[in-house]
Design a protein around this motif. Structure first.
Motif, mmCIF file in Angstrom:
data_model
loop_
_atom_site.group_PDB
_atom_site.id
_atom_site.type_symbol
_atom_site.label_atom_id
_atom_site.label_comp_id
_atom_site.label_asym_id
_atom_site.label_seq_id
_atom_site.Cartn_x
_atom_site.Cartn_y
_atom_site.Cartn_z
ATOM 1 N N VAL A 36 33.073 56.347 37.991
ATOM 2 C CA VAL A 36 32.085 56.496 39.063
ATOM 3 C C VAL A 36 32.762 56.339 40.423
ATOM 4 N N GLU A 37 33.630 55.345 40.550
ATOM 5 C CA GLU A 37 34.328 55.140 41.823
ATOM 6 C C GLU A 37 35.156 56.370 42.193
ATOM 7 N N HIS A 68 22.945 47.420 42.712
ATOM 8 C CA HIS A 68 21.746 46.666 42.331
ATOM 9 C C HIS A 68 21.760 46.342 40.837
ATOM 10 N N VAL A 69 22.139 47.297 40.027
ATOM 11 C CA VAL A 69 22.185 47.073 38.577
ATOM 12 C C VAL A 69 23.182 45.969 38.236
ATOM 13 N N GLU A 70 24.357 46.001 38.860
ATOM 14 C CA GLU A 70 25.359 44.948 38.625
ATOM 15 C C GLU A 70 24.762 43.579 38.946
ATOM 16 N N TRP A 115 28.887 48.107 46.684
ATOM 17 C CA TRP A 115 29.124 48.281 45.252
ATOM 18 C C TRP A 115 30.299 47.414 44.778
ATOM 19 N N ARG A 116 31.417 47.468 45.482
ATOM 20 C CA ARG A 116 32.599 46.694 45.051
ATOM 21 C C ARG A 116 32.325 45.190 45.079
ATOM 22 N N ALA A 120 32.547 42.713 41.879
ATOM 23 C CA ALA A 120 33.357 41.490 41.904
ATOM 24 C C ALA A 120 32.523 40.275 41.477
ATOM 25 N N ARG A 121 31.273 40.197 41.934
ATOM 26 C CA ARG A 121 30.407 39.092 41.508
ATOM 27 C C ARG A 121 30.169 39.151 40.004
#
Length: 186
Positions: A36-37, A68-70, A115-116, A120-121
């Motif tokens: 995706v990236e 948001h999903v992450e 997103w990144r 990372a979280r």
């Protein structure tokens, strides 16, 4: 100045040929994240706002949605905590496509950073969870059906989400500038 939208092909992940179940799942997830990236990288705002056919889905929208999903999968489903801003102030019932709809309000660098940072979280939460036990551990969130998802289920759901959207990203990116392929050129 750093190009926040650039993709480093030298960092392309290869899932282990013969690893543990956790290593295989995480390896496959990292490959989908990288796909995706890569498909979203190097584009200006217009490229990230391109749609295909009648769909309103854009590459920028995919980045914001996946951020948001992450946050939702690991902060909400694993920790049973609020996902944080910008997600918590959204009325998702009245505007379920908010992330897709508002992505055009951000620069490419802002979308990639959002997103990144969420990835990372997620990685930090998963690393800590795996250090404390295996994939069978139950998350803190309790569903309406009074169930708690284990870490395996949460990771597999996220992997499925990425695989679906990697396909969308592949088609949209090809329509933008003809970029095709399964792996980035090295």
């Amino acid at each position: 100045m750093t190009d926040h939208t650039a993709f480093d092909a030298d960092s392309w992940p290869d899932p282990p040929a013969a690893g543990s179940e956790a290593e295989a799942i995480l390896g496959a997830l990292e490959r989908q994240r990288s796909t995706v990236e890569w498909k979203c990288s190097g584009l200006d705002a217009a490229g990230l706002q391109t749609t295909l056919g009648r769909s309103a889905v854009t590459l920028g929208g995919l980045l914001k949605h996946l951020a948001h999903v992450e946050d939702g999968h690991f902060t909400r489903l694993w920790l049973a905590a609020p996902a944080g801003e910008p997600w918590d102030s959204v009325d998702w019932n009245s505007d379920p496509d908010w992330a897709f709809r508002t992505a055009a309000d951000h620069t490419p660098a802002e979308l990639f950073t959002l997103w990144r940072d969420s990835v990372a979280r997620s990685r930090a939460i998963v690393d800590k969870a795996l250090a404390q036990g295996g994939l069978d551990q139950l998350g803190a969130y309790v569903t309406r059906g009074k169930e708690r998802l284990n870490l395996r289920r949460i990771l597999l759901d996220l992997l499925e989400e990425y695989a679906r959207h990697a396909g969308h990203a592949d088609l949209i990116r090809e329509s933008v500038d003809g970029l095709v392929g399964e792996d980035p050129p090295k």
